[in-house]
Design an enzyme around this catalytic site. Sequence first.
Site, PDB file in Angstrom:
ATOM      1  N   ARG A   1     -10.561 -12.108  -0.549  1.00  0.00           N
ATOM      2  CA  ARG A   1      -9.259 -12.486  -1.109  1.00  0.00           C
ATOM      3  C   ARG A   1      -8.157 -12.419  -0.051  1.00  0.00           C
ATOM      4  O   ARG A   1      -7.215 -13.206  -0.077  1.00  0.00           O
ATOM      5  CB  ARG A   1      -8.914 -11.604  -2.309  1.00  0.00           C
ATOM      6  CG  ARG A   1      -8.302 -10.256  -1.978  1.00  0.00           C
ATOM      7  CD  ARG A   1      -7.915  -9.499  -3.235  1.00  0.00           C
ATOM      8  NE  ARG A   1      -6.660  -8.791  -3.044  1.00  0.00           N
ATOM      9  CZ  ARG A   1      -6.401  -7.593  -3.559  1.00  0.00           C
ATOM     10  NH1 ARG A   1      -7.290  -6.996  -4.320  1.00  0.00           N
ATOM     11  NH2 ARG A   1      -5.247  -7.019  -3.344  1.00  0.00           N
TER      12      ARG A   1
ATOM     13  N   ASP B   1      -1.042  -9.376   0.222  1.00  0.00           N
ATOM     14  CA  ASP B   1      -1.765  -8.411  -0.604  1.00  0.00           C
ATOM     15  C   ASP B   1      -1.545  -8.688  -2.088  1.00  0.00           C
ATOM     16  O   ASP B   1      -2.483  -8.731  -2.885  1.00  0.00           O
ATOM     17  CB  ASP B   1      -1.308  -6.992  -0.244  1.00  0.00           C
ATOM     18  CG  ASP B   1      -2.337  -5.944  -0.651  1.00  0.00           C
ATOM     19  OD1 ASP B   1      -3.285  -6.291  -1.385  1.00  0.00           O
ATOM     20  OD2 ASP B   1      -2.185  -4.793  -0.245  1.00  0.00           O
TER      21      ASP B   1
ATOM     22  N   PRO C   1     -13.987   0.059 -13.917  1.00  0.00           N
ATOM     23  CA  PRO C   1     -14.913  -1.045 -14.189  1.00  0.00           C
ATOM     24  C   PRO C   1     -14.306  -2.414 -13.886  1.00  0.00           C
ATOM     25  O   PRO C   1     -15.029  -3.384 -13.707  1.00  0.00           O
ATOM     26  CB  PRO C   1     -15.200  -0.900 -15.689  1.00  0.00           C
ATOM     27  CG  PRO C   1     -14.022  -0.182 -16.247  1.00  0.00           C
ATOM     28  CD  PRO C   1     -13.527   0.716 -15.148  1.00  0.00           C
TER      29      PRO C   1
ATOM     30  N   ASP D   1      -8.726   0.864  -3.213  1.00  0.00           N
ATOM     31  CA  ASP D   1      -7.814   1.912  -2.767  1.00  0.00           C
ATOM     32  C   ASP D   1      -6.810   2.300  -3.847  1.00  0.00           C
ATOM     33  O   ASP D   1      -6.300   3.416  -3.848  1.00  0.00           O
ATOM     34  CB  ASP D   1      -7.075   1.434  -1.509  1.00  0.00           C
ATOM     35  CG  ASP D   1      -8.047   1.139  -0.369  1.00  0.00           C
ATOM     36  OD1 ASP D   1      -8.810   2.053  -0.006  1.00  0.00           O
ATOM     37  OD2 ASP D   1      -8.062   0.001   0.121  1.00  0.00           O
ATOM     38  N   GLY D   2      -6.557   1.395  -4.780  1.00  0.00           N
ATOM     39  CA  GLY D   2      -5.550   1.639  -5.813  1.00  0.00           C
ATOM     40  C   GLY D   2      -5.842   2.853  -6.681  1.00  0.00           C
ATOM     41  O   GLY D   2      -4.930   3.577  -7.073  1.00  0.00           O
TER      42      GLY D   2
ATOM     43  N   SER E   1     -11.749  -4.662  -4.424  1.00  0.00           N
ATOM     44  CA  SER E   1     -11.629  -5.776  -3.483  1.00  0.00           C
ATOM     45  C   SER E   1     -10.874  -5.315  -2.236  1.00  0.00           C
ATOM     46  O   SER E   1     -11.057  -5.860  -1.156  1.00  0.00           O
ATOM     47  CB  SER E   1     -10.918  -6.954  -4.135  1.00  0.00           C
ATOM     48  OG  SER E   1      -9.690  -6.535  -4.693  1.00  0.00           O
TER      49      SER E   1
ATOM     50  N   ASN F   1      -3.147   4.020 -14.469  1.00  0.00           N
ATOM     51  CA  ASN F   1      -2.606   5.385 -14.582  1.00  0.00           C
ATOM     52  C   ASN F   1      -3.454   6.356 -15.393  1.00  0.00           C
ATOM     53  O   ASN F   1      -3.089   7.519 -15.548  1.00  0.00           O
ATOM     54  CB  ASN F   1      -1.168   5.381 -15.129  1.00  0.00           C
ATOM     55  CG  ASN F   1      -0.191   4.940 -14.061  1.00  0.00           C
ATOM     56  OD1 ASN F   1      -0.394   5.240 -12.881  1.00  0.00           O
ATOM     57  ND2 ASN F   1       0.826   4.206 -14.451  1.00  0.00           N
TER      58      ASN F   1
ATOM     59  N   ARG G   1      -8.980 -12.117  -6.760  1.00  0.00           N
ATOM     60  CA  ARG G   1      -9.792 -10.908  -6.851  1.00  0.00           C
ATOM     61  C   ARG G   1     -11.286 -11.211  -7.030  1.00  0.00           C
ATOM     62  O   ARG G   1     -12.140 -10.484  -6.526  1.00  0.00           O
ATOM     63  CB  ARG G   1      -9.281 -10.090  -8.043  1.00  0.00           C
ATOM     64  CG  ARG G   1      -9.910  -8.758  -8.268  1.00  0.00           C
ATOM     65  CD  ARG G   1      -9.333  -8.155  -9.532  1.00  0.00           C
ATOM     66  NE  ARG G   1      -7.933  -7.788  -9.347  1.00  0.00           N
ATOM     67  CZ  ARG G   1      -7.557  -6.649  -8.798  1.00  0.00           C
ATOM     68  NH1 ARG G   1      -8.452  -5.778  -8.419  1.00  0.00           N
ATOM     69  NH2 ARG G   1      -6.293  -6.378  -8.644  1.00  0.00           N
TER      70      ARG G   1
HETATM   71  P1  ADP Z   1      -9.017  -3.430  -6.386  1.00  0.00           P
HETATM   72  O1  ADP Z   1      -9.312  -3.196  -4.965  1.00  0.00           O
HETATM   73  O2  ADP Z   1     -10.008  -4.339  -6.992  1.00  0.00           O
HETATM   74  O3  ADP Z   1      -7.606  -3.865  -6.574  1.00  0.00           O
HETATM   75  P2  ADP Z   1      -8.133  -0.853  -7.305  1.00  0.00           P
HETATM   76  O4  ADP Z   1      -8.842   0.445  -7.232  1.00  0.00           O
HETATM   77  O5  ADP Z   1      -7.050  -1.066  -6.319  1.00  0.00           O
HETATM   78  O6  ADP Z   1      -9.198  -2.031  -7.148  1.00  0.00           O
HETATM   79  O7  ADP Z   1      -7.623  -1.002  -8.805  1.00  0.00           O
HETATM   80  C1  ADP Z   1      -6.657  -1.903  -9.190  1.00  0.00           C
HETATM   81  C2  ADP Z   1      -5.836  -1.329 -10.339  1.00  0.00           C
HETATM   82  O8  ADP Z   1      -6.610  -1.235 -11.529  1.00  0.00           O
HETATM   83  C3  ADP Z   1      -5.307   0.060 -10.097  1.00  0.00           C
HETATM   84  O9  ADP Z   1      -3.913   0.006 -10.132  1.00  0.00           O
HETATM   85  C4  ADP Z   1      -5.827   0.879 -11.277  1.00  0.00           C
HETATM   86  O10 ADP Z   1      -4.856   1.736 -11.774  1.00  0.00           O
HETATM   87  C5  ADP Z   1      -6.116  -0.158 -12.307  1.00  0.00           C
HETATM   88  N1  ADP Z   1      -7.126   0.239 -13.303  1.00  0.00           N
HETATM   89  C6  ADP Z   1      -7.908   1.334 -13.359  1.00  0.00           C
HETATM   90  N2  ADP Z   1      -8.752   1.283 -14.407  1.00  0.00           N
HETATM   91  C7  ADP Z   1      -8.492   0.125 -15.042  1.00  0.00           C
HETATM   92  C8  ADP Z   1      -9.029  -0.510 -16.197  1.00  0.00           C
HETATM   93  N3  ADP Z   1     -10.005   0.031 -16.916  1.00  0.00           N
HETATM   94  N4  ADP Z   1      -8.531  -1.714 -16.547  1.00  0.00           N
HETATM   95  C9  ADP Z   1      -7.558  -2.292 -15.812  1.00  0.00           C
HETATM   96  N5  ADP Z   1      -7.005  -1.740 -14.725  1.00  0.00           N
HETATM   97  C10 ADP Z   1      -7.459  -0.548 -14.337  1.00  0.00           C
HETATM   98 MG    MG Z   2      -6.094  -2.548  -5.071  1.00  0.00          MG
END
Ligand code: ADP
Ligand code: MG
Length: 417
Positions: A188, A175, A20, A78-79, A109, A55, A182
């Site tokens: 970004r 990055d 979210p 992608d994270g 993002s 995680n 974000r």
């Molecule tokens: P973005 O492209 O916006 O960076 P990502 O999928 O890369 O999106 O997610 C960013 C990070 O947020 C990841 O490292 C993930 O582990 C972490 N994440 C997942 N769920 C949550 C959450 N509920 N609150 C905060 N961080 C989270």
């Molecule tokens: Mg990311």
Amino acid sequence: DGVLLSELPRPCRMMLLVNPQSGKGQALILYNNHIQRMLNEAGVIHTLVITERQNHAREMVKEADLSQWDALVIMSGDGLLYEVINGLLERSDWEEAIRTPLGILPGGSGNALAASVHHYSGASPVSSEELLVSCGFLLCKGLVSRMDLVSIHLSSSPRLFSFLSLAWGFVADVDIESEKYRHVGAARFTVGTLVRLASLRVYKGKLAYLPATKQHNNQEGLRNNTTGHCNNQASSLTPAPVLCRPSRDSSCNNTFHNSCHSNNSLKVRRSESTPSRSATKAPAGPPDSLLVPLDQPLPANWVVVPEEDFVLMLAMYQSHLAEDLLAAPDAALNDGVIHLFYVRAGISRTALLRLFLAMEKGAHLATNCQHLVHTKVRALRLEPYSPKGIITVDGEVVEYGPLQAEVHGGLSRLITG
Ligand code: ADP
Ligand code: MG
């Protein structure tokens, strides 16, 4: 090239992991507006799992009863997929687990894999919600392909797996620095690039790689040490690998010689001059047959890049670096190749900006920029000389220091439509 493997069963049971907080923090709204009905109409029974923290997804897939699911789908950047893939490969049944079809819906993002999947489908470029809808349709079609993964050894962290990119220098800095923008979504990276250009710097280090050639596949490349061909301009100028050169910076302890290699890395007896398949097996994931431990000299068929001053090093295994950055135009989902790019120091700010602007259409290689080098490899080793800095894997920060990587063709499965 994304050799089609199978089709998802109908009805299909999908675990849909939504972060979210990803992107502008609107992934759940995007799910409600665009995805929920689409999946229901396609007969995809999906269970929404909302991640609560970093995680969380990794731990969940590590413990999950995978027989309950026909696919694991990530709606985030992608994270989150990076977490899921590493969670699957940490399981004792990794060989089976990593065959679980994975899916990606852009909610973050950094939606590079979603943009790549859309690109492979042959459709013309789109972004934001149009990209989401396109990926939603491809997901509903449910066709599964193989996807390459790259295993990465760092100096002291456990081995990890990557599906997208490995970056050092300009791209890695942008990055991570751009995380604070974000809220502007995919833009970004544009903002971050402009900010970083103003403080453009040189990154010193040693880069080496095992060229990918038509003549040899993963194993042959090792046995046939003397006939390792080099298909790039730099390699023909390259002297034999420099095996025992002391670090230039005496305060730097990040050389290959004194680095302590990962507990998870394959141990090869010191007397052996070539990597061996009989090396002790790592706890989970496939063995890396092309790599010797980080503290040992490179195998003879590797190429050492003559330059040691860089602006960036970028290893890509999919086409897109971001929604609007077609960094590796000829990359395919399952080509078994790492597309290695580096930019030599000496490039002007204007020329570098021109490269990134051209990259929006994947035209950067056609600009004939003398500082940009592109070559296809199966494995690489990087030894940064500076004691501090940023290295990213799939857009996530990892331990800084010497590293090496090897591609595992088609190790995972992705729903590509
Ligand atoms: P973005 O492209 O916006 O960076 P990502 O999928 O890369 O999106 O997610 C960013 C990070 O947020 C990841 O490292 C993930 O582990 C972490 N994440 C997942 N769920 C949550 C959450 N509920 N609150 C905060 N961080 C989270
Ligand atoms: Mg990311």
